[in-house]
Design a protein around this motif. Structure first.
Motif, PDB file in Angstrom:
ATOM      1  N   UNK A  32      65.794  39.973   4.807  1.00 36.34           N
ATOM      2  CA  UNK A  32      65.192  41.073   5.557  1.00 36.34           C
ATOM      3  C   UNK A  32      64.324  41.994   4.689  1.00 36.34           C
ATOM      4  N   UNK A  33      64.440  41.880   3.378  1.00 37.01           N
ATOM      5  CA  UNK A  33      63.665  42.757   2.488  1.00 37.01           C
ATOM      6  C   UNK A  33      62.194  42.364   2.472  1.00 37.01           C
ATOM      7  N   UNK A  34      61.339  43.361   2.278  1.00 34.71           N
ATOM      8  CA  UNK A  34      59.923  43.074   2.024  1.00 34.71           C
ATOM      9  C   UNK A  34      59.820  42.546   0.600  1.00 34.71           C
ATOM     10  N   UNK A  35      59.076  41.457   0.442  1.00 36.62           N
ATOM     11  CA  UNK A  35      58.924  40.835  -0.866  1.00 36.62           C
ATOM     12  C   UNK A  35      57.453  40.562  -1.129  1.00 36.62           C
ATOM     13  N   UNK A  36      57.059  40.528  -2.408  1.00 35.29           N
ATOM     14  CA  UNK A  36      55.652  40.250  -2.727  1.00 35.29           C
ATOM     15  C   UNK A  36      55.305  38.798  -2.392  1.00 35.29           C
ATOM     16  N   UNK A  37      54.032  38.536  -2.249  1.00 36.01           N
ATOM     17  CA  UNK A  37      53.563  37.191  -1.898  1.00 36.01           C
ATOM     18  C   UNK A  37      53.927  36.166  -2.962  1.00 36.01           C
ATOM     19  N   UNK A 144      59.258  44.884  -7.824  1.00 37.89           N
ATOM     20  CA  UNK A 144      58.405  44.886  -6.626  1.00 37.89           C
ATOM     21  C   UNK A 144      59.237  45.022  -5.360  1.00 37.89           C
ATOM     22  N   UNK A 145      60.374  44.351  -5.302  1.00 37.61           N
ATOM     23  CA  UNK A 145      61.267  44.468  -4.140  1.00 37.61           C
ATOM     24  C   UNK A 145      61.769  45.897  -4.027  1.00 37.61           C
ATOM     25  N   UNK A 146      62.128  46.485  -5.156  1.00 37.75           N
ATOM     26  CA  UNK A 146      62.569  47.891  -5.166  1.00 37.75           C
ATOM     27  C   UNK A 146      61.444  48.794  -4.654  1.00 37.75           C
ATOM     28  N   UNK A 147      60.231  48.583  -5.174  1.00 32.15           N
ATOM     29  CA  UNK A 147      59.089  49.414  -4.788  1.00 32.15           C
ATOM     30  C   UNK A 147      58.762  49.256  -3.309  1.00 32.15           C
ATOM     31  N   UNK A 148      58.750  48.030  -2.827  1.00 32.03           N
ATOM     32  CA  UNK A 148      58.395  47.773  -1.429  1.00 32.03           C
ATOM     33  C   UNK A 148      59.452  48.251  -0.444  1.00 32.03           C
ATOM     34  N   UNK A 149      60.688  48.395  -0.894  1.00 39.24           N
ATOM     35  CA  UNK A 149      61.776  48.732   0.018  1.00 39.24           C
ATOM     36  C   UNK A 149      62.396  50.106  -0.244  1.00 39.24           C
TER      37      UNK A 149
END
Length: 150
Positions: A32-37, A144-149
């Motif tokens: 469910x987390x937003x992740x980078x491409x 990146x996961x931390x930043x995006x979420x």
């Protein structure tokens, strides 16, 4: 023959850490987390980690044979603890920030091991280079996961 029995001990220590990774799987939380491409597919992680864990065990065994329970062994053991803690923090506790702190500490300990092992047993240091590269990538991904979420 006896020297290879000690290698088995190192393989078992690493297997115990790997077991942590199989106990705390990504699951729905991670999905469910937003992740980078540039996030790799989940299927890539098990074979990469299997190869890395074998190299980690051999490196630990090499430095233990060179120095016994010296500083290199304790760095090796510390990276193993931090490695196992990451899966627990990220997937078990679903805590991205503590996992990021853990992987940062892991990165530093791996680098310290490489630097400290170089003059003692270059083979052990070189066995940690792919591990260092993979953890560098994983740390960037964790960031990146931390930043995006956040």
């Amino acid at each position: 023959m006896t020297k290879y029995v000690s290698l088995l001990v190192f393989l078992l220590l690493v297997a115990a850490t790997a077991y942590t990774g199989t106990t705390y799987l990504p699951g729905p939380f991670y999905a469910a987390l937003q992740k980078p491409a540039w996030t790799p597919p989940n299927e890539l992680f098990p074979p990469v980690w299997a190869a890395l864990y074998v190299m980690i065990a051999i490196a630990g065994w090499i430095v233990w044979r060179a120095q016994g329970l010296g500083p290199l062994f304790w760095l090796w053991l510390l990276q193993l603890v931090l490695n196992g803690a990451w899966s627990y923090l990220m997937f078990g506790q679903k805590q991205i920030t503590p996992a990021l702190i853990d992987i940062g500490a892991l990165w530093l300990v791996i680098l310290a091991f490489i630097i400290a092992a170089w003059p003692v047993r270059r083979t052990a240091a070189l066995l940690f280079v792919p591990y260092f590269l993979w953890v560098s990538y994983a740390a960037a991904l964790n960031f990146e996961i931390w930043r995006l979420n956040s």
